[in-house]
Enzyme design. Structure first.
Site, mmCIF file in Angstrom:
data_model
loop_
_atom_site.group_PDB
_atom_site.id
_atom_site.type_symbol
_atom_site.label_atom_id
_atom_site.label_comp_id
_atom_site.label_asym_id
_atom_site.label_seq_id
_atom_site.Cartn_x
_atom_site.Cartn_y
_atom_site.Cartn_z
ATOM 1 N N LYS A 59 14.658 -4.311 -11.123
ATOM 2 C CA LYS A 59 14.024 -3.916 -11.997
ATOM 3 C C LYS A 59 14.204 -1.988 -11.849
ATOM 4 O O LYS A 59 14.335 -1.514 -12.803
ATOM 5 C CB LYS A 59 12.465 -3.068 -10.953
ATOM 6 N N ASP B 151 5.870 -16.966 -21.760
ATOM 7 C CA ASP B 151 5.121 -16.802 -20.318
ATOM 8 C C ASP B 151 6.243 -18.512 -19.728
ATOM 9 O O ASP B 151 5.928 -19.386 -20.597
ATOM 10 C CB ASP B 151 4.579 -16.327 -19.659
ATOM 11 N N VAL C 233 12.069 -15.998 -21.519
ATOM 12 C CA VAL C 233 12.949 -14.051 -21.721
ATOM 13 C C VAL C 233 13.828 -13.892 -21.502
ATOM 14 O O VAL C 233 14.660 -13.381 -21.690
ATOM 15 C CB VAL C 233 12.108 -13.598 -22.056
ATOM 16 N N ARG D 131 0.795 -11.688 -1.524
ATOM 17 C CA ARG D 131 0.020 -11.153 -1.593
ATOM 18 C C ARG D 131 -1.153 -10.363 -0.783
ATOM 19 O O ARG D 131 -1.421 -11.694 -0.476
ATOM 20 C CB ARG D 131 0.191 -9.947 -3.131
ATOM 21 N N THR E 73 5.300 -18.505 -12.094
ATOM 22 C CA THR E 73 4.101 -17.672 -11.527
ATOM 23 C C THR E 73 2.819 -17.539 -12.334
ATOM 24 O O THR E 73 1.743 -17.159 -11.883
ATOM 25 C CB THR E 73 4.808 -16.649 -10.875
ATOM 26 N N TYR F 66 14.330 -7.947 -6.721
ATOM 27 C CA TYR F 66 14.050 -7.115 -7.398
ATOM 28 C C TYR F 66 13.738 -6.039 -7.388
ATOM 29 O O TYR F 66 13.748 -5.818 -8.803
ATOM 30 C CB TYR F 66 12.022 -7.455 -6.117
HETATM 31 N N1 UDP Z 1 1.438 -8.392 4.086
HETATM 32 C C1 UDP Z 1 0.333 -8.816 5.286
HETATM 33 N N2 UDP Z 1 -0.360 -9.892 5.526
HETATM 34 C C2 UDP Z 1 0.163 -10.437 4.788
HETATM 35 C C3 UDP Z 1 0.690 -10.434 3.799
HETATM 36 C C4 UDP Z 1 1.116 -9.202 3.461
HETATM 37 O O1 UDP Z 1 0.465 -8.193 6.300
HETATM 38 O O2 UDP Z 1 -0.562 -11.731 4.700
HETATM 39 C C5 UDP Z 1 1.946 -6.193 4.937
HETATM 40 C C6 UDP Z 1 3.092 -6.872 4.533
HETATM 41 O O3 UDP Z 1 3.948 -7.460 4.561
HETATM 42 C C7 UDP Z 1 3.463 -5.420 3.794
HETATM 43 C C8 UDP Z 1 1.964 -5.445 3.083
HETATM 44 O O4 UDP Z 1 1.285 -6.023 3.550
HETATM 45 O O5 UDP Z 1 3.580 -4.244 4.902
HETATM 46 C C9 UDP Z 1 1.960 -5.706 1.331
HETATM 47 O O6 UDP Z 1 2.673 -6.497 1.235
HETATM 48 P P1 UDP Z 1 2.577 -7.062 -0.298
HETATM 49 O O7 UDP Z 1 3.193 -8.678 -0.434
HETATM 50 O O8 UDP Z 1 0.984 -7.543 -1.219
HETATM 51 O O9 UDP Z 1 3.146 -6.187 -1.288
HETATM 52 P P2 UDP Z 1 3.912 -5.464 -1.079
HETATM 53 O O10 UDP Z 1 3.723 -3.873 -0.667
HETATM 54 O O11 UDP Z 1 4.820 -5.343 -0.123
HETATM 55 O O12 UDP Z 1 5.305 -5.564 -2.423
#
Ligand code: UDP
Length: 326
Positions: A163, A45, A71, A200, A49, A159
């Protein structure tokens, strides 16, 4: 250069895995699961993050060794290797938007290097791919046969396209070199070790609820996600690793919630009186996401066991413990 002693003579029948992204949320749980199942694991790692705290329990175990390593550079590991699992990558939108070039490099160069290691060692290769390959999906729920709806030049493209490239590269090694490969498409997952500041939605809402701060719902909150508890996610990935199925295979919980429903459930689980506020929706934020897990059920006999509320309760308990530990 990473030098590791060959397997101990007494342990020569033990399988040995190399796992990139070992200090990450899923990577650290997966290292533990493999060690518990009798593997020796070499974790790599670069700690952009990932967090060493995630490896606290593992570092005390002789079956696990760790190297601080990026990596995107050539990976050299001495001794036999039976499996290479490529989990290195920023995975939260906040993280990959902060590290766009590193995200592209680890998905492209990192995947190439990890594949090269697997080929040199005659090892099985497992790629951690993502539901983001479906982009903002026009097919719902998403089966593995759906090609996706990705904006390659939008901010999330770093991203998503990395992927998608990684999947293409993995299957090129499979078809060209006969490399034994597995591809898992990981849907939104959560649980202990999801960094509180990771950005997230589950971590944001839990921390906001604990602090009595407003829960920040982006957009109108009617966009949906399907949240898989980490234990289920790891069990599915291990089942894929040990199966004959190349994939890609969706591993995620098909129970779908709007973000507003998630916010309300977080408030109930935490007993918080935080209000809900709305903030702008990020660019290209997918409007819906739900895995079709027919293939995982048929090929792996896998399905999730922990539902959202129980998973949130367990995660909230871990966040409280972390706070208590300072
Ligand atoms: N989201 C939100 N409030 C936050 C963080 C994320 O409403 O404080 C929403 C974001 O716009 C998305 C969903 O939650 O629609 C999931 O976001 P996340 O970043 O967890 O992952 P994603 O599925 O987008 O990769």
């Amino acid at each position: 250069m990473i030098d590791h002693p060959r397997r101990r003579a007494t342990d020569c029948d033990r399988a040995r895995a190399v796992l990139t992204g070992a200090a990450g949320f899923l990577g650290s749980h997966l290292c533990e699961a493999l060690v518990d199942r009798g593997w020796d694991v070499v974790g790599l790692d670069n700690l952009i993050t990932g967090r060493m705290d995630n490896l606290e329990g593992l570092l005390a175990r002789p079956e696990f060794t760790f190297e601080h390593y990026d990596v995107t550079n050539f990976i050299h590991v001495t001794g036999p290797v039976d499996a290479v699992l490529h989990f290195a990558s920023p995975a939260s939108p906040v993280d990959y938007l902060e590290h766009p070039i590193k995200t592209l490099k680890v998905g492209a160069l990192g995947t190439h290097n990890a594949l090269g290691l697997a080929l040199a060692k005659g090892a099985r290769f497992l790629l951690a791919s993502t539901s983001e390959v479906y982009g903002d999906p026009l097919v719902h729920p998403q089966p593995e046969t759906y090609w996706g709806n990705v904006n390659p030049i939008g901010p999330r493209g770093v991203y998503d396209e990395a992927k998608r490239f990684a999947e293409a590269m993995t299957l090129a090694y499979h078809r060209t070199h006969g490399l034994d490969v597995r591809i898992v498409r990981i849907f939104n997952s959560f649980g202990p070790r999801l960094r509180p500041a990771d950005g997230r939605v589950v971590s944001n809402f839990l921390v906001q609820a604990m602090d009595g701060d407003p829960l920040t719902v982006y957009g109108d909150g009617r966009q949906s996600r399907s949240f898989c508890y980490v234990d289920d996610e790891i069990r599915g990935i291990v089942a894929l690793l040990e199966s004959d199925c190349v994939g890609p295979v969706n591993i995620g919980n098909p129970n779908e919630f709007t973000i507003l429903e998630l916010a309300e459930t977080v408030l109930e689980v935490t007993g918080s009186t935080s209000e809900i506020v709305h903030e702008p929706l990020p660019v290209d934020d997918p409007t819906q996401r739900q895995p079709d897990i027919t293939l995982a059920k048929q090929a792996l006999g896998w399905e999730p066991r922990v539902q959202l509320r129980e998973g949130l309760e367990r995660t909230y308990a871990w966040y409280r413990e972390e706070r208590a530990r300072g």
